[in-house]
Motif scaffolding. Structure first.
Motif, short mmCIF file in Angstrom:
data_model
loop_
_atom_site.label_atom_id
_atom_site.label_comp_id
_atom_site.label_asym_id
_atom_site.label_seq_id
_atom_site.Cartn_x
_atom_site.Cartn_y
_atom_site.Cartn_z
N ALA A 54 -57.53 -19.17 35.16
CA ALA A 54 -56.48 -18.65 35.93
C ALA A 54 -55.31 -19.73 35.90
N PHE A 55 -55.49 -20.90 35.63
CA PHE A 55 -54.38 -21.67 35.75
C PHE A 55 -53.41 -21.54 34.69
N PHE A 56 -54.11 -21.34 33.28
CA PHE A 56 -53.35 -20.96 32.33
C PHE A 56 -52.42 -19.75 32.43
N GLU A 57 -53.15 -18.73 32.93
CA GLU A 57 -52.53 -17.36 33.10
C GLU A 57 -51.35 -17.61 34.25
N SER A 58 -51.44 -18.37 35.16
CA SER A 58 -50.49 -18.60 36.04
C SER A 58 -49.30 -19.22 35.47
N HIS B 247 -47.50 -17.05 33.04
CA HIS B 247 -46.64 -15.97 33.68
C HIS B 247 -45.00 -16.71 34.08
N ARG B 248 -45.35 -18.09 34.71
CA ARG B 248 -44.09 -18.50 34.83
C ARG B 248 -43.21 -18.94 33.94
N VAL B 249 -43.79 -19.39 32.88
CA VAL B 249 -42.91 -19.50 31.46
C VAL B 249 -42.41 -18.35 31.01
N GLU B 250 -43.33 -17.30 30.79
CA GLU B 250 -42.79 -16.03 30.56
C GLU B 250 -41.55 -15.42 31.28
N ASN B 251 -41.67 -15.68 32.54
CA ASN B 251 -40.48 -15.26 33.69
C ASN B 251 -39.29 -16.11 33.17
N GLY C 236 -41.12 -20.50 23.29
CA GLY C 236 -41.97 -19.13 22.74
C GLY C 236 -43.27 -19.59 22.22
N ALA C 237 -43.14 -20.71 21.69
CA ALA C 237 -44.39 -21.49 21.34
C ALA C 237 -45.43 -21.87 22.34
N ILE C 238 -44.67 -22.32 23.30
CA ILE C 238 -45.51 -22.74 24.61
C ILE C 238 -46.07 -21.24 25.22
N GLU C 239 -45.26 -20.57 25.58
CA GLU C 239 -45.75 -19.34 26.04
C GLU C 239 -46.59 -18.62 25.55
N SER C 240 -46.80 -18.70 23.90
CA SER C 240 -47.90 -17.99 23.25
C SER C 240 -49.07 -18.82 23.29
N THR C 241 -49.04 -20.22 23.34
CA THR C 241 -50.14 -21.08 23.53
C THR C 241 -50.89 -20.96 24.77
N LEU C 242 -49.92 -20.94 25.90
CA LEU C 242 -50.41 -20.51 27.36
C LEU C 242 -51.40 -19.15 27.32
N HIS C 243 -50.83 -18.29 26.77
CA HIS C 243 -51.32 -16.83 26.88
C HIS C 243 -52.81 -16.99 26.02
#
Length: 69
Positions: free
Chosen positions: A19-23, A26-30, A56-63
């Motif tokens: 849940a933390f990584f998902e949250s 979403h913040r990075v994606e936004n 983009g790399a950070i967003e992908s890793t968090l996803h």
């Protein structure tokens, strides 16, 4: 660095961690969509290119981390 908090199981992510990584994902994606994408017209700017690639790399890793079981 261990990801499991005290009482968590070893070798996997708990619901809290996913849940933390998902949250954060979403913040990075936004941030990418709302702040960085408008700057894409400056693709000749090496700073913008580097920031877009790194975010983009950070967003992908968090996803990916949010989807781990």
């Amino acid at each position: 660095m261990a990801l499991a908090h005290a009482g968590g199981r070893a070798g996997g992510l708990d619901r809290y961690e996913r849940a933390f990584f998902e949250s954060v994902h979403h913040r990075v994606e936004n941030f990418i969509m709302g702040i960085l994408l408008p700057h894409q017209k400056k693709l000749d700017d090496p700073y913008i290119c580097t920031v877009m690639a790194q975010m983009g790399a950070i967003e992908s890793t968090l996803h990916l981390l949010a989807k781990l079981e």
